[in-house]
Scaffold this active site. Structure first.
Site, PDB file in Angstrom:
ATOM      1  N   PHE A   3      41.090  49.477  49.379  1.00  0.00           N
ATOM      2  CA  PHE A   3      39.692  49.356  49.146  1.00  0.00           C
ATOM      3  C   PHE A   3      38.836  50.087  50.156  1.00  0.00           C
ATOM      4  O   PHE A   3      37.666  50.305  49.889  1.00  0.00           O
ATOM      5  CB  PHE A   3      39.295  47.815  48.825  1.00  0.00           C
ATOM      6  CG  PHE A   3      39.708  47.066  47.722  1.00  0.00           C
ATOM      7  CD1 PHE A   3      39.661  47.433  46.508  1.00  0.00           C
ATOM      8  CD2 PHE A   3      40.583  46.050  48.093  1.00  0.00           C
ATOM      9  CE1 PHE A   3      40.206  46.697  45.559  1.00  0.00           C
ATOM     10  CE2 PHE A   3      41.279  45.330  47.058  1.00  0.00           C
ATOM     11  CZ  PHE A   3      41.179  45.611  45.827  1.00  0.00           C
ATOM     12  N   ASP A  55      47.081  50.218  44.471  1.00  0.00           N
ATOM     13  CA  ASP A  55      47.270  51.526  44.687  1.00  0.00           C
ATOM     14  C   ASP A  55      46.315  52.052  45.849  1.00  0.00           C
ATOM     15  O   ASP A  55      45.141  51.706  45.680  1.00  0.00           O
ATOM     16  CB  ASP A  55      47.140  52.473  43.558  1.00  0.00           C
ATOM     17  CG  ASP A  55      48.593  52.950  42.989  1.00  0.00           C
ATOM     18  OD1 ASP A  55      49.551  52.753  43.737  1.00  0.00           O
ATOM     19  OD2 ASP A  55      48.653  53.952  42.165  1.00  0.00           O
ATOM     20  N   TYR A  72      43.360  54.822  46.909  1.00  0.00           N
ATOM     21  CA  TYR A  72      42.422  55.687  46.096  1.00  0.00           C
ATOM     22  C   TYR A  72      43.284  57.176  45.962  1.00  0.00           C
ATOM     23  O   TYR A  72      43.933  57.721  46.805  1.00  0.00           O
ATOM     24  CB  TYR A  72      41.195  56.147  46.677  1.00  0.00           C
ATOM     25  CG  TYR A  72      40.421  54.815  46.895  1.00  0.00           C
ATOM     26  CD1 TYR A  72      40.217  54.085  45.716  1.00  0.00           C
ATOM     27  CD2 TYR A  72      40.081  54.406  48.211  1.00  0.00           C
ATOM     28  CE1 TYR A  72      39.212  52.817  45.786  1.00  0.00           C
ATOM     29  CE2 TYR A  72      39.367  53.284  48.216  1.00  0.00           C
ATOM     30  CZ  TYR A  72      38.816  52.542  47.046  1.00  0.00           C
ATOM     31  OH  TYR A  72      37.900  51.205  47.238  1.00  0.00           O
ATOM     32  N   HIS A 109      39.548  41.106  39.534  1.00  0.00           N
ATOM     33  CA  HIS A 109      39.498  42.264  39.988  1.00  0.00           C
ATOM     34  C   HIS A 109      37.949  42.711  40.294  1.00  0.00           C
ATOM     35  O   HIS A 109      37.215  42.593  39.170  1.00  0.00           O
ATOM     36  CB  HIS A 109      40.387  43.303  39.330  1.00  0.00           C
ATOM     37  CG  HIS A 109      40.724  44.348  40.439  1.00  0.00           C
ATOM     38  ND1 HIS A 109      40.039  45.266  40.531  1.00  0.00           N
ATOM     39  CD2 HIS A 109      41.738  44.442  41.275  1.00  0.00           C
ATOM     40  CE1 HIS A 109      40.442  46.253  41.318  1.00  0.00           C
ATOM     41  NE2 HIS A 109      41.762  45.665  41.892  1.00  0.00           N
TER      42      HIS A 109
END
Length: 224
Positions: A78, A65, A67, A187
């Site tokens: 990211f 997703d 931010y 992750h």
């Protein structure tokens, strides 16, 4: 939402944009941006394709997703713009990068420099409502990005796919491992990283080793 593909993505993506599911998705996104605060800014939704040309693509990093905090998402998974505080997952990514290459932790969290070198920084869902993680999931974005991964797998050779965490690892089934290299780890989020599933994976140097072995130009991971 402008969905006109450009450059070397044009032929592949324009076919996707014509599909009924994408037309429905586009209307949903337009309505969401009209009624709510959503991220990234609408003109940055397709930044992953804007900065990383298909013809130059050598590495794919998959996120889930964007931010959902104000001023964070910039259309690259990211990544945040210069001057924006690094979110926890990005902190751990940059810590691993610094450890991998024995370099200083970078001040900037803007990963556009990676994208311009051929790293596709692709979220599975390209938009989100402010402060509501996952709010645009299961509306069609996943079908679009899965199809993008499939197209890359079909049309390219020797791409390195970095799949971080359980969600990204599920995408491995779409990738032809006879043509491409898949590197997996936990992750980079604190929940996973602090349990020992992230740090030490050396994915940045391993990626360049694979690229060299395939006679491809390596990525300069240094962020200035």
């Amino acid at each position: 939402m402008n969905v006109n593909a450009t450059g070397s993505w044009k032929e592949l993506l324009e076919e996707e944009f014509k599909q009924p599911y994408f037309k429905k998705l586009r209307q949903f996104v337009v309505n969401e941006y009209e009624k709510n605060t959503c991220y990234p800014p609408m003109n940055e939704v397709f930044n992953a394709f804007k900065y990383c040309e298909l013809s130059n693509l050598r590495v794919v990093i998959l996120g889930q997703d964007p931010y959902h905090g104000k001023g964070q998402a910039n259309g690259l998974c990211f990544s945040v713009n210069n001057g924006v505080k690094h979110p926890p997952s990005l902190v751990n990514i940059l810590k691993e990068l610094s450890s991998d290459y024995n370099t200083m932790y970078p001040a900037s969290g803007n990963l556009v420099q990676w994208a311009k070198q051929g790293v596709l920084l692709l979220n599975a869902t390209l938009t989100v409502r402010e402060s509501e993680a996952g709010s645009h999931q299961n509306k069609g974005w996943e079908e679009f990005t899965d199809n993008v991964i499939q197209l890359i797998s079909d049309y390219k050779e020797g791409v390195v796919f970095l799949l971080w965490g359980g969600y990204a690892k599920k995408k491995a089934k779409i990738i032809d491992k006879n043509k491409h290299v898949v590197l997996t780890s936990g992750h980079p989020s604190p929940l996973s990283a602090n349990r020992g599933y992230w740090f030490g994976n050396q994915h940045f140097s391993k990626t360049n080793t694979v690229l060299l072995e395939n006679n491809k130009e390596t990525i300069n991971w240094n962020i200035i």
